[in-house]
Design a protein around this motif. Sequence first.
Motif, PDB file in Angstrom:
ATOM      1  N   GLU A 227       0.900  -1.279  -0.133  1.00  0.00           N
ATOM      2  CA  GLU A 227      -0.060   0.112  -0.145  1.00  0.00           C
ATOM      3  C   GLU A 227       0.785   1.333  -0.115  1.00  0.00           C
ATOM      4  N   VAL A 228       0.896   2.064  -0.985  1.00  0.00           N
ATOM      5  CA  VAL A 228       1.456   3.438  -0.915  1.00  0.00           C
ATOM      6  C   VAL A 228       0.837   4.264   0.009  1.00  0.00           C
ATOM      7  N   ALA A 229       1.789   4.958   0.840  1.00  0.00           N
ATOM      8  CA  ALA A 229       1.222   5.705   2.106  1.00  0.00           C
ATOM      9  C   ALA A 229       1.409   7.142   1.639  1.00  0.00           C
ATOM     10  N   HIS A 230       2.705   7.458   1.160  1.00  0.00           N
ATOM     11  CA  HIS A 230       2.831   8.889   0.891  1.00  0.00           C
ATOM     12  C   HIS A 230       3.720   8.848  -0.259  1.00  0.00           C
ATOM     13  N   ILE A 231       3.603   9.962  -1.324  1.00  0.00           N
ATOM     14  CA  ILE A 231       4.426  10.142  -2.573  1.00  0.00           C
ATOM     15  C   ILE A 231       5.661  11.173  -2.209  1.00  0.00           C
ATOM     16  N   TYR A 232       6.838  10.888  -2.563  1.00  0.00           N
ATOM     17  CA  TYR A 232       7.750  11.804  -2.522  1.00  0.00           C
ATOM     18  C   TYR A 232       7.915  12.824  -3.522  1.00  0.00           C
ATOM     19  N   THR A 233       7.304  13.987  -3.372  1.00  0.00           N
ATOM     20  CA  THR A 233       7.423  15.299  -4.407  1.00  0.00           C
ATOM     21  C   THR A 233       8.905  15.864  -4.205  1.00  0.00           C
ATOM     22  N   LYS A 234       9.244  16.442  -5.461  1.00  0.00           N
ATOM     23  CA  LYS A 234      10.449  17.019  -5.568  1.00  0.00           C
ATOM     24  C   LYS A 234      10.694  17.796  -4.202  1.00  0.00           C
ATOM     25  N   SER A 235       9.637  18.710  -3.764  1.00  0.00           N
ATOM     26  CA  SER A 235       9.793  19.403  -2.676  1.00  0.00           C
ATOM     27  C   SER A 235      10.278  18.740  -1.184  1.00  0.00           C
ATOM     28  N   ILE A 236       9.435  17.666  -0.899  1.00  0.00           N
ATOM     29  CA  ILE A 236       9.702  16.685   0.091  1.00  0.00           C
ATOM     30  C   ILE A 236      11.103  15.982   0.003  1.00  0.00           C
ATOM     31  N   ILE A 237      11.655  15.768  -1.121  1.00  0.00           N
ATOM     32  CA  ILE A 237      12.716  15.312  -1.170  1.00  0.00           C
ATOM     33  C   ILE A 237      13.917  15.912  -0.891  1.00  0.00           C
ATOM     34  N   GLU A 238      13.744  17.239  -1.587  1.00  0.00           N
ATOM     35  CA  GLU A 238      14.979  18.337  -1.299  1.00  0.00           C
ATOM     36  C   GLU A 238      14.811  18.982   0.157  1.00  0.00           C
ATOM     37  N   ASN A 239      13.679  19.329   0.406  1.00  0.00           N
ATOM     38  CA  ASN A 239      13.582  20.128   1.666  1.00  0.00           C
ATOM     39  C   ASN A 239      13.425  19.340   2.877  1.00  0.00           C
ATOM     40  N   THR A 240      12.896  18.052   2.749  1.00  0.00           N
ATOM     41  CA  THR A 240      12.797  17.393   4.105  1.00  0.00           C
ATOM     42  C   THR A 240      13.627  16.113   4.326  1.00  0.00           C
ATOM     43  N   TYR A 241      13.437  15.173   3.056  1.00  0.00           N
ATOM     44  CA  TYR A 241      13.895  13.914   2.872  1.00  0.00           C
ATOM     45  C   TYR A 241      15.605  13.922   3.024  1.00  0.00           C
ATOM     46  N   LEU A 242      16.273  14.534   2.134  1.00  0.00           N
ATOM     47  CA  LEU A 242      17.425  14.599   1.864  1.00  0.00           C
ATOM     48  C   LEU A 242      18.319  15.528   3.154  1.00  0.00           C
ATOM     49  N   LYS A 243      17.597  16.533   3.604  1.00  0.00           N
ATOM     50  CA  LYS A 243      18.200  17.528   4.596  1.00  0.00           C
ATOM     51  C   LYS A 243      18.107  16.860   6.015  1.00  0.00           C
ATOM     52  N   ASP A 244      17.102  16.090   6.241  1.00  0.00           N
ATOM     53  CA  ASP A 244      16.921  15.297   7.488  1.00  0.00           C
ATOM     54  C   ASP A 244      18.039  14.399   7.482  1.00  0.00           C
ATOM     55  N   LYS A 245      18.432  13.949   6.434  1.00  0.00           N
ATOM     56  CA  LYS A 245      19.403  12.576   6.381  1.00  0.00           C
ATOM     57  C   LYS A 245      20.932  13.305   6.393  1.00  0.00           C
ATOM     58  N   ASP A 246      21.109  14.588   6.141  1.00  0.00           N
ATOM     59  CA  ASP A 246      22.171  15.219   6.274  1.00  0.00           C
ATOM     60  C   ASP A 246      23.101  14.643   4.877  1.00  0.00           C
ATOM     61  N   LEU A 247      22.087  14.695   3.845  1.00  0.00           N
ATOM     62  CA  LEU A 247      22.366  14.373   2.538  1.00  0.00           C
ATOM     63  C   LEU A 247      22.316  15.588   1.523  1.00  0.00           C
ATOM     64  N   ASP A 248      22.764  16.669   1.718  1.00  0.00           N
ATOM     65  CA  ASP A 248      22.848  18.021   0.965  1.00  0.00           C
ATOM     66  C   ASP A 248      23.567  17.790  -0.123  1.00  0.00           C
ATOM     67  N   ASP A 249      24.636  17.132   0.106  1.00  0.00           N
ATOM     68  CA  ASP A 249      25.806  17.039  -1.273  1.00  0.00           C
ATOM     69  C   ASP A 249      24.841  16.032  -2.319  1.00  0.00           C
ATOM     70  N   VAL A 250      24.185  15.091  -1.816  1.00  0.00           N
ATOM     71  CA  VAL A 250      23.259  14.376  -2.926  1.00  0.00           C
ATOM     72  C   VAL A 250      22.293  15.161  -3.513  1.00  0.00           C
ATOM     73  N   ALA A 251      21.539  16.218  -2.796  1.00  0.00           N
ATOM     74  CA  ALA A 251      20.758  17.011  -3.301  1.00  0.00           C
ATOM     75  C   ALA A 251      21.147  17.829  -4.418  1.00  0.00           C
ATOM     76  N   ASN A 252      22.345  18.235  -4.232  1.00  0.00           N
ATOM     77  CA  ASN A 252      23.215  19.241  -5.228  1.00  0.00           C
ATOM     78  C   ASN A 252      23.417  18.472  -6.571  1.00  0.00           C
ATOM     79  N   LYS A 253      23.396  17.209  -6.619  1.00  0.00           N
ATOM     80  CA  LYS A 253      23.932  16.306  -7.821  1.00  0.00           C
ATOM     81  C   LYS A 253      22.558  15.788  -8.628  1.00  0.00           C
ATOM     82  N   LEU A 254      21.445  15.923  -7.816  1.00  0.00           N
ATOM     83  CA  LEU A 254      20.051  15.283  -8.277  1.00  0.00           C
ATOM     84  C   LEU A 254      19.569  16.231  -9.238  1.00  0.00           C
TER      85      LEU A 254
END
Length: 272
Positions: A227-254
């Motif tokens: 069951e799909v619970a929540h879809i990761y939009t561009k905003s969620i991936i950039e501003n919440t998901y990657l920053k929460d995991k200290d993956l700002d360097d990944v965000a810059n490459k995506l």
Amino acid sequence: MEFDVKGKVKEYYGGIARKVNNGSGKSCCSGTSCCNEVSKTSLIYNGESLTYLPKEALEASLGCANPVVFAKLKEGETVLDLGSGGGINVLMAAKHVGTTGKVYGLDMTDEMLNLANSNKAKMGVTNVDFLKGYIEDIPLKDELVDVIMSNCVINLSEDKERALSEAYRVLKEGGRLAIADIITLKEVSTELRAEANMWCGCLGGTLTIAEYKSILENVGFKDIEIEVAHIYTKSIIENTYLKDKDLDDVANKLNLDEVDGAFAGAYIKARK
């Protein structure tokens, strides 16, 4: 794959555990703004009261959902949490199964195991054991556990069929799988998936719903529900998901347009 996924994952999660252990975790940011990781964890686990847990267990929580709720644990059951990290799901499960039950946590990272055992000691629980090992080679005997939980860990494995086959092996007949994981909803480039840090962020190794179902069926599971619970939009991936995991360097490459809506958190259930 040319890069060492397991090594990268160990390094990443070990680093997080070290930060929590030495008091420099993500609970508060520098300056005047507070990340309040404990509050974010509370939102993920909104079906549970977390006040009885050590704050270090909350700070080390890196899951995407609350598998304890949809596992519907019963008193006296034996439970295994794959990729148990700082122990949050194990310690929650211990309360649900009671003193007649048993909960095992399995993790490959020494730092996380040390943190989990410290949290166990702080709570004084006696029905919990944390084990060192890999989810592809679970150090437990056949048909031992009633329930297997996992919180955004299967996607980190390079051999998901082996991991899920091992889960099937240690489950009792009639036992159930209740995991939260990240899945792929649309295809992304090979280059994106080849970024090792994306595995640490739980995105690079994801499966489609069809692929997940196929593996579960191949290893013997039945009554499969995804069951799909929540879809990761561009905003969620950039501003919440990657920053929460200290993956700002990944965000810059995506290419964030490419990953917009490509991934989702899902609840996955099956029975042996």
